[in-house]
Scaffold this active site. Structure first.
Site, PDB file in Angstrom:
ATOM      1  N   TRP A 144       0.264   1.194  -8.376  1.00 40.45           N
ATOM      2  CA  TRP A 144       0.904   1.980  -9.420  1.00 40.45           C
ATOM      3  C   TRP A 144       1.690   1.145 -10.424  1.00 40.45           C
ATOM      4  CZ3 TRP A 144       5.961   0.767  -9.126  1.00 40.45           C
ATOM      5  CH2 TRP A 144       6.503   0.450  -7.876  1.00 40.45           C
ATOM      6  N   ASN A 145       2.023  -0.103 -10.110  1.00 39.54           N
ATOM      7  CA  ASN A 145       2.945  -0.833 -10.988  1.00 39.54           C
ATOM      8  C   ASN A 145       2.282  -1.343 -12.264  1.00 39.54           C
ATOM      9  OD1 ASN A 145       1.475  -2.640  -9.365  1.00 39.54           O
ATOM     10  ND2 ASN A 145       3.065  -4.207  -9.489  1.00 39.54           N
ATOM     11  N   PRO A 170      -3.795   4.794  -8.194  1.00 43.16           N
ATOM     12  CA  PRO A 170      -2.496   5.271  -7.710  1.00 43.16           C
ATOM     13  C   PRO A 170      -2.226   6.714  -8.110  1.00 43.16           C
ATOM     14  CG  PRO A 170      -2.211   3.947  -9.687  1.00 43.16           C
ATOM     15  CD  PRO A 170      -3.675   3.925  -9.378  1.00 43.16           C
ATOM     16  N   GLU A 171      -1.952   7.550  -7.138  1.00 40.70           N
ATOM     17  CA  GLU A 171      -1.654   8.944  -7.441  1.00 40.70           C
ATOM     18  C   GLU A 171      -0.355   9.098  -8.240  1.00 40.70           C
ATOM     19  OE1 GLU A 171      -4.613   8.946  -4.252  1.00 40.70           O
ATOM     20  OE2 GLU A 171      -2.692   7.891  -4.464  1.00 40.70           O
ATOM     21  N   GLY A 221      -1.815  -4.382  -3.173  1.00 41.62           N
ATOM     22  CA  GLY A 221      -0.711  -3.555  -2.719  1.00 41.62           C
ATOM     23  C   GLY A 221       0.148  -4.286  -1.711  1.00 41.62           C
ATOM     24  N   SER A 222       0.814  -3.542  -0.872  1.00 41.20           N
ATOM     25  CA  SER A 222       1.784  -4.115   0.052  1.00 41.20           C
ATOM     26  C   SER A 222       1.108  -4.840   1.205  1.00 41.20           C
ATOM     27  CB  SER A 222       2.700  -3.025   0.606  1.00 41.20           C
ATOM     28  OG  SER A 222       1.985  -2.184   1.500  1.00 41.20           O
ATOM     29  N   GLU A 243      -5.093  -8.829  -2.429  1.00 46.96           N
ATOM     30  CA  GLU A 243      -3.982  -9.371  -3.214  1.00 46.96           C
ATOM     31  C   GLU A 243      -2.756  -8.574  -2.810  1.00 46.96           C
ATOM     32  OE1 GLU A 243      -1.084  -9.508  -5.460  1.00 46.96           O
ATOM     33  OE2 GLU A 243      -2.270  -8.612  -7.067  1.00 46.96           O
ATOM     34  N   LEU A 244      -1.939  -9.181  -1.935  1.00 50.47           N
ATOM     35  CA  LEU A 244      -0.832  -8.466  -1.308  1.00 50.47           C
ATOM     36  C   LEU A 244       0.505  -8.904  -1.904  1.00 50.47           C
ATOM     37  CD1 LEU A 244      -2.183  -8.595   2.350  1.00 50.47           C
ATOM     38  CD2 LEU A 244      -2.767  -7.033   0.488  1.00 50.47           C
ATOM     39  N   CYS A 277       4.401  -7.934  -8.269  1.00 50.34           N
ATOM     40  CA  CYS A 277       4.170  -8.709  -7.050  1.00 50.34           C
ATOM     41  C   CYS A 277       4.497 -10.183  -7.230  1.00 50.34           C
ATOM     42  CB  CYS A 277       2.733  -8.535  -6.577  1.00 50.34           C
ATOM     43  SG  CYS A 277       1.489  -9.027  -7.777  1.00 50.34           S
ATOM     44  N   GLU A 374      10.555  -8.439   0.437  1.00 45.94           N
ATOM     45  CA  GLU A 374      10.268  -8.334  -0.994  1.00 45.94           C
ATOM     46  C   GLU A 374      11.012  -7.133  -1.576  1.00 45.94           C
ATOM     47  OE1 GLU A 374       6.404  -8.090  -4.005  1.00 45.94           O
ATOM     48  OE2 GLU A 374       6.232  -7.324  -1.949  1.00 45.94           O
ATOM     49  N   GLU A 451      -8.778 -12.905  -8.140  1.00 51.10           N
ATOM     50  CA  GLU A 451      -9.244 -12.132  -9.281  1.00 51.10           C
ATOM     51  C   GLU A 451      -8.983 -12.975 -10.520  1.00 51.10           C
ATOM     52  OE1 GLU A 451      -7.095  -8.424  -8.904  1.00 51.10           O
ATOM     53  OE2 GLU A 451      -8.724  -7.534  -7.754  1.00 51.10           O
TER      54      GLU A 451
END
Length: 470
Positions: A144-145, A170-171, A221-222, A243-244, A277, A374, A451
């Site tokens: 979502w970010n 992302p909802e 994400g996380s 990609e965490l 991130c 984090e 990526e």
């Protein structure tokens, strides 16, 4: 949703509200997929793959370029909607969209350059050829970010390599994903090549990953969620790009341009309210420059104007939701309880919306949660160091390894830091991770795969050897 070339509204489907984090008001309703809709999306992607994989790279490139042009033309509208459902200031949102168009154009070109090779054989009667072929249907999960750019990174790599995909965006901030689907639809992307679904995240991810038609998983994400999805994908022997999260260290040596470093870090740290991130979070400043750096950094942060993202002059918007506000507040209180000094900020802002002050914590202990978890928000901890060995050890202490930063005018320091920091990306004296032509990814708990750059296609292609006796 967008399945097999058709947009599906709420209709008879279950739905959830979408909120503006800057005001708290409801701005829309989002349809949620059930098992039937997810199966339809997978089947559509599989049918499309059988054709898309054989499509000329020139045709694929042209479609990606047309989509990029539409994205550029619609950047202002898309960016405004991102500000409304995600919260970031308008200039940041529009910038995210424009940079994504350039990223798509780069993939349109590089997708035309996916080559195999001929390997000289040991016998004159044998011909050996190595091919790189698209892996198949991909399941992609974006955060979502950065709702537009992070989704587009996955879409661009998959489509340019000849794959098709089902994307669960992302909802919390869905408008960017719908706009992305619309751009590709209008650019002439064949039905089924890109499919968009929403739903209960754990249910959607489990069904997508379990499907035998899905051969690749890409997640941003996380760390906890990434590890869970990786375990599901590993059980099916599926290719992954993960990609965490990170907890990026910053090392500021006393020979650095201190004023420049402080100004740059203040602007970079608090973009998107620190919900990034790769956001610098743990600052280690050499003692000889510590007072000067803190003075300059504090002054710069005090000048950050917090407000609604569509208001002129806003430099930092709200956090994504009330949960983020509570998390940042808990981290600040924990640091203070362990003896740290709150130099700036430290409080949630009253009124509507999910706002928290830009916050600087001085001398937090290594036991403070801030220095171990984090924060993913407008919060930074600053510690002095005497010896570069100690700074590097502390920077590498955590299991994260995404982004890292250093400021120094010493070539010797720069070389040593670049070699010894345990991170997938090291930035020295600037922030240089955004261009499409360079790889973006982490190590350790921050994931694997890249990526961007030529490495972007590695997770979407399989290697096939053809050896033939003539």
């Amino acid at each position: 949703m967008y399945i097999d070339g058709e947009f599906l509204g709420t209709g008879t489907l279950a739905s959830r509200e979408v909120h503006d984090p800057g005001t708290g008001r409801v701005v829309g309703a989002l349809p949620l997929a059930g098992p039937g809709e997810i199966d339809q999306a997978i089947a559509a992607a599989h049918r499309a793959f059988l054709v898309w994989r054989r499509e000329s790279p020139l045709v694929r490139s042209d479609i990606l370029r047309r989509a990029a042009g539409l994205i550029r033309a619609r950047a202002s509208e898309i960016g405004r909607n991102i500000t409304i459902d995600q919260g970031k200031p308008l200039h940041e949102a529009v910038g995210e969209v424009v940079s994504s168009a350039e990223y798509l154009e780069w993939h349109a070109e590089e997708g035309r350059r996916i080559y195999g090779r001929v390997v000289p054989a040991r016998s004159p009667d044998v011909q050996q050829t190595v091919l790189r072929e698209p892996i198949g249907v991909c399941a992609a999960f974006s955060p979502w970010n950065f709702p537009f750019s992070q989704a587009l990174h996955k879409v661009a790599a998959a489509l340019a390599s000849g794959c098709t995909l089902v994307l669960k965006g992302p909802e919390e901030s869905p408008s960017a994903i719908v706009a992305l689907a619309q751009a590709f639809h209008d650019a002439g992307l064949p039905p089924g090549c890109l499919n968009i679904v929403w739903g209960v995240p754990s249910e959607v991810s489990a069904q997508l990953i379990a499907s035998p038609l899905v051969r690749k998983v890409s997640f941003t994400g996380s760390v906890p969620v990434g590890k869970h999805l990786a375990s599901l994908a590993a059980a099916q022997m599926k290719r992954m790009t993960m990609e965490l999260g990170g907890h990026a260290p910053v090392i500021v040596c006393d020979d650095a341009d201190i004023d420049r470093a402080a100004a740059m870090l203040a602007a970079y740290k608090f973009r998107n309210a620190g919900q990034v991130c790769v956001s610098p979070t743990r600052f280690f400043v050499q003692r000889g420059a510590y007072v000067q750096f803190v003075d300059r950094f504090v002054a710069a942060v005090k000048g950050i104007r917090v407000g609604y993202g569509l208001d002129a002059g806003t430099m930092m918007g709200p956090l994504a939701n009330e949960r983020r506000v509570a998390t940042i507040d808990a981290l600040v209180q924990d640091a203070a309880a362990n003896g740290a000094e709150i130099a700036v900020g430290g409080r949630a802002l009253s009124g509507d919306g999910c706002y928290f002050e830009p916050t600087i914590v001085l001398a937090p202990t290594s036991e403070a949660r801030l220095m171990n978890e984090e924060p993913f928000g407008p919060l930074v901890g600053i510690l002095p160091f005497d010896d570069l060995d100690a700074a590097l050890a502390e920077a590498n202490r955590l299991p994260f390894g995404l982004a890292s930063y250093a400021f120094t005018t010493s070539t010797r320091n720069a070389h040593r830091i670049s070699r010894e920091l345990e991170a997938g990306m090291v930035n020295i004296n600037h922030f240089g991770m955004a261009p499409a032509e360079i790889p973006f990814g982490g190590i350790k708990d921050s994931g694997f795969g890249s990526e961007g750059g030529t490495e972007t296609f590695d997770g979407y292609l399989v290697t096939k050897l053809i050896t033939q006796l003539n």
